[in-house]
Motif scaffolding. Sequence first.
Motif, PDB file in Angstrom:
ATOM      1  N   GLN A  68       0.864  -1.238   0.075  1.00  0.00           N
ATOM      2  CA  GLN A  68       0.041  -0.141   0.136  1.00  0.00           C
ATOM      3  C   GLN A  68       0.873   1.215  -0.092  1.00  0.00           C
ATOM      4  O   GLN A  68       0.580   2.371  -0.708  1.00  0.00           O
ATOM      5  CB  GLN A  68      -1.037   0.093   1.211  1.00  0.00           C
ATOM      6  CG  GLN A  68      -2.153   0.941   1.253  1.00  0.00           C
ATOM      7  CD  GLN A  68      -1.693   2.040   1.670  1.00  0.00           C
ATOM      8  OE1 GLN A  68      -0.728   2.446   2.337  1.00  0.00           O
ATOM      9  NE2 GLN A  68      -2.244   3.300   1.090  1.00  0.00           N
ATOM     10  N   GLN A  75       2.389   1.717  -3.503  1.00  0.00           N
ATOM     11  CA  GLN A  75       1.616   2.082  -4.423  1.00  0.00           C
ATOM     12  C   GLN A  75       1.276   3.797  -4.275  1.00  0.00           C
ATOM     13  O   GLN A  75       1.207   4.512  -5.284  1.00  0.00           O
ATOM     14  CB  GLN A  75       0.120   1.536  -4.244  1.00  0.00           C
ATOM     15  CG  GLN A  75       0.240   0.080  -4.800  1.00  0.00           C
ATOM     16  CD  GLN A  75      -0.987  -0.760  -4.551  1.00  0.00           C
ATOM     17  OE1 GLN A  75      -2.003  -0.343  -3.805  1.00  0.00           O
ATOM     18  NE2 GLN A  75      -1.150  -1.881  -5.468  1.00  0.00           N
ATOM     19  N   GLN A 101      -5.683   1.352  -9.298  1.00  0.00           N
ATOM     20  CA  GLN A 101      -6.188   1.017  -8.017  1.00  0.00           C
ATOM     21  C   GLN A 101      -7.014   1.891  -7.215  1.00  0.00           C
ATOM     22  O   GLN A 101      -7.321   2.953  -7.706  1.00  0.00           O
ATOM     23  CB  GLN A 101      -4.786   0.709  -6.881  1.00  0.00           C
ATOM     24  CG  GLN A 101      -4.437   2.211  -6.513  1.00  0.00           C
ATOM     25  CD  GLN A 101      -3.143   2.682  -7.257  1.00  0.00           C
ATOM     26  OE1 GLN A 101      -2.887   2.225  -8.557  1.00  0.00           O
ATOM     27  NE2 GLN A 101      -2.303   3.433  -6.708  1.00  0.00           N
ATOM     28  N   THR A 141      -8.340   4.582  -4.754  1.00  0.00           N
ATOM     29  CA  THR A 141      -7.343   5.485  -3.943  1.00  0.00           C
ATOM     30  C   THR A 141      -8.333   6.546  -3.756  1.00  0.00           C
ATOM     31  O   THR A 141      -9.536   7.078  -4.363  1.00  0.00           O
ATOM     32  CB  THR A 141      -6.159   5.935  -4.935  1.00  0.00           C
ATOM     33  OG1 THR A 141      -5.457   6.612  -3.990  1.00  0.00           O
ATOM     34  CG2 THR A 141      -6.673   6.410  -6.088  1.00  0.00           C
TER      35      THR A 141
END
Length: 168
Positions: free
Chosen positions: A37, A40, A104, A106
């Motif tokens: 995480q 990313q 992703q 977000t």
Amino acid sequence: MHKRSQHAFSLAEQMLTLALISIACGIALPSLSAAVQKNQSEALRDRLQASLHAARTYAVVHRSPVEICASQNGTQCSSNWDDGWMTRLSKSPNNLIERHQILQDTQLNWHGFGSNVRFLANGTSPASAGKFYQCHEGIVLWQLVINRQGRVRPGTIAENQALSTRCL
């Protein structure tokens, strides 16, 4: 005649090994998930910062105003930065310079004077000063601050903590 003996692990030894591996995985997986995480999030920040620098450079080199706006499809601006963004010439909006899509899940936010970031031909962004920031579990992970001169800098820890009230 030779006696043949077999060498193998007993069921108890195999069960003990499996239990130790399970415990090790149980300890390691949450840390691995947090690391993924974090990577990313940092990749998103770096990609956005590179786009901002590239847009400013393009505006100065080509002596033409450039804007970055949130976009889901790469053809129209929107207000949702979570889908991604596009960079285009301000005077001819159909002239796309680059497009970035966020794959992703977000929460990318923009807080500034307008909904878009504009760089003038001299590299300044007087009407687009503001902050990009990413929230996770009620805290700001990072922020990029754009000043009126068009310069981009990362936010400090104190600035991130002060901005965390927006993440609720």
